[in-house]
Structure formats: structure tokens, C-alpha cells
Design an enzyme around this catalytic site. Structure first.
Site, PDB file in Angstrom:
ATOM      1  CB  VAL A   1      -0.927   0.008   1.220  1.00  0.00           C
ATOM      2  CG1 VAL A   1      -1.715   1.312   1.282  1.00  0.00           C
ATOM      3  CG2 VAL A   1      -1.883  -1.183   1.168  1.00  0.00           C
ATOM      4  N   PRO A   2       1.077   1.881  -1.146  1.00  0.00           N
ATOM      5  CG  PRO A   2       0.809   2.775  -3.301  1.00  0.00           C
ATOM      6  CD  PRO A   2       0.241   1.739  -2.357  1.00  0.00           C
ATOM      7  CB  CYS A   3       1.748   5.204   2.854  1.00  0.00           C
ATOM      8  SG  CYS A   3       3.016   4.151   3.586  1.00  0.00           S
ATOM      9  CG  HIS A   4       6.310   5.338  -1.544  1.00  0.00           C
ATOM     10  ND1 HIS A   4       5.759   4.068  -1.519  1.00  0.00           N
ATOM     11  CD2 HIS A   4       6.615   5.581  -2.845  1.00  0.00           C
ATOM     12  CE1 HIS A   4       5.742   3.578  -2.748  1.00  0.00           C
ATOM     13  NE2 HIS A   4       6.244   4.474  -3.568  1.00  0.00           N
ATOM     14  NE  ARG A   5       3.509   4.654  -5.890  1.00  0.00           N
ATOM     15  CZ  ARG A   5       3.102   3.490  -6.355  1.00  0.00           C
ATOM     16  NH1 ARG A   5       1.805   3.253  -6.448  1.00  0.00           N
ATOM     17  NH2 ARG A   5       3.966   2.563  -6.718  1.00  0.00           N
TER      18      ARG A   5
END
Length: 292
Positions: A193-197
């Protein structure tokens, strides 16, 4: 470990409600002859075999419902370890040795963690693509809002970013920007789940569970032009419009990247773009990031 901070330090008070899983053996003494040797016909010489039978392993299906498995996998960050259950991937962390990872998992989920022979099917491709795809995730224990925040973050395409306010609105509560940041900071499965985006509304990166340097590294690896984003933010530009299509986007949107310099126009607010006749992009949906 650090937590996401959408505009100020978020309130980390959202508690994990995951329940302990405990097995009750159900074995009780029922009388002076608790072993039942007389009734069973076991002679004293058969005592060792009888006790061995009592110590038999649990059926595999029962074991997998109780324990989780851990595995070290290749990925975009070093020392990437993943824990998974029979319901899917439950926990992912980078930069931890095996002992630290196991302790972190058990303190959060209160389940035994055993080694796995191989990663679950689909995990390696999902890590390469930066989104779960068909990979199952075990997100039990999250609140409904936390789960909604993670679902919103999972829709952000590779190579693009969205502000925290966009995620909060997509999760169904536009006013809960700080709570959305806290939920992302507690994301049990970052990278999948790409929370870095997810970044701050002023164009700066904000914090990240693996640190700001790792966040920048991941975004640059996805070809996000962070230098352009920073330059635009310095000019007060948060949206880019095309005078050929009449569409306004977030700067990292794939549509915005195709705008040639001669037809590109910057706007500080979506309202300013709309006043000039621009309409929000139907792909990046910048209208979701507007104050509630």
C-alpha cells in the site's frame, strides 16, 4: 520509526484493535487417574508411546490459522521482511533484523511467528509494481477509516503523488486529514500500500514510516520529478493546466507530464484554474484535495 505528518505532527492515538488469538487446550483432570491408563488398557511399558501420542502436532490447517509466517524478500529497500497469515500479507518492514522484526510483529499482533519456506504467491511482483494487485492482504484489526485510507492510497498510480487531503476525502472524511496521516503512519504493509506516494499539500514530501530519505529514494526510483515539484511549489504553483485540453491536474499526474511548456499554465488553487475555464482532471481528481 516515524509516522506520517500531513501538516503538523499527527495524532498517533488511533489504536490497533487487533485481538489476541489464543488456543484453549481444553485438557482437564477428571479424577485421580487423570491419564486414563486403566480404561485405555495401556500397560506401564506403553506409557512413553501414549504420552508421545498426546504430544502430536496440530493439524496443518489449524496451525496456519493460529500462527503467521515470516520471510526475507528482495525489494526496493534493504532487509525487507514480510509476515503473512492464511488470510494474506499482514506486516512488512525494512531495515530490521529477524529478531527485531519478530518482536515488532508480536507486539502489534500478538501471534506466533514462524519461518516460511517461500514467500506467498504474487508478493514479489507486487513489490516490483508498488501496489498489491491480486495479492491478498490481511488487514484485520484496522478501524473502518484506517482501512479506507489504505484503500485510497492503494489507488495512487506508480510515479505519481497525492496530498493527504486527497486521501482523506477519498476515504470518505475530508476533514480528517491528520487522522489520515496517522493511519498512513501505522500502515502495516507499506510498499504494497504505497503510502510513500502521499505528500504534503505544499509539495514537500512529509514524513514516512521508513524515513524521509527512503521516501525520496522510492519516488525518484518511480521517476517522480521531485525537483520540478519543488520548483513549482516555490513559485506557489500546485496545479498545472493545459490550454489545449482545458484540463487542470496535479503536477505529477501522467496527463500533466504530457503538457508541452508552451501550453502549460500554473495555478495556486483549483478555484483560480476554474475561474479561467479549466476543469479538473478525471484521472487525478484534484477537486478531492480542496478544503472541506
Amino acid at each position: 520509526m516515524t509516522h506520517h505528518d500531513p501538516e503538523t505532527h499527527p495524532d498517533p492515538g488511533l489504536e490497533d484493535t487487533r485481538q489476541d488469538t489464543r488456543a484453549d487446550s481444553g485438557l482437564q483432570e477428571t479424577g485421580p487417574d487423570a491419564t486414563g491408563l486403566e480404561d485405555s488398557g495401556l500397560e506401564e511399558t506403553g506409557l512413553e508411546g501414549g504420552l508421545a501420542a498426546l504430544a502430536a502436532d496440530a493439524p496443518p490447517s489449524l496451525l496456519e490459522r493460529i500462527v503467521a509466517r515470516r520471510v526475507l524478500v528482495p525489494g526496493p529497500l534493504e532487509e525487507l521482511r514480510v509476515a503473512f497469515t492464511d488470510q494474506g500479507v499482514a506486516f512488512l518492514r525494512a531495515g530490521m533484523d529477524e529478531r527485531t522484526f519478530t518482536d515488532a510483529f508480536r507486539s502489534r499482533f500478538a501471534r506466533p511467528l514462524l519461518p516460511a519456506e517461500r514467500p506467498p504467491a504474487g508478493l514479489i511482483p507486487a513489490l516490483r509494481g508498488g501496489r498489491p494487485g491480486g495479492l491478498r492482504l490481511d488487514l484485520r484489526g484496522l478501524s473502518p477509516f484506517e482501512a479506507a485510507v489504505l484503500r485510497a492510497a492503494a489507488t495512487i498510480p506508480r510515479g505519481q503523488t497525492r496530498p493527504y487531503a486527497w486521501v482523506a476525502a477519498r476515504a470518505g472524511n475530508p476533514r480528517a486529514v491528520r487522522a489520515a496521516g496517522s493511519a498512513l503512519g501505522r500502515n502495516p504493509v507499506p510498499l504494497l500500500v504505497p503510502c510513500h506516494r502521499v505528500t504534503r499539500s505544499d509539495g514537500t514530501l512529509g514524513q514516512y514510516v521508513f524515513g524521509a530519505a527512503a521516501k525520496e529514494r522510492l519516488l525518484r526510483a518511480e521517476n517522480v520529478d521531485l525537483d520540478q515539484v519543488a520548483a513549482l511549489a516555490g513559485q506557489g504553483v500546485r496545479y498545472l493546466g493545459s490550454d489545449t485540453t482545458g484540463v487542470v491536474c496535479f503536477p505529477t499526474c501522467a496527463d500533466a507530464r504530457r503538457i508541452t511548456p508552451g501550453h502549460r499554465h500554473g495555478f495556486a488553487t483549483l478555484a483560480a484554474a476554474r475561474s479561467q475555464g479549466y476543469r479538473p482532471c478525471r484521472h487525478c481528481r484534484p477537486e478531492l484535495a480542496q478544503p472541506a
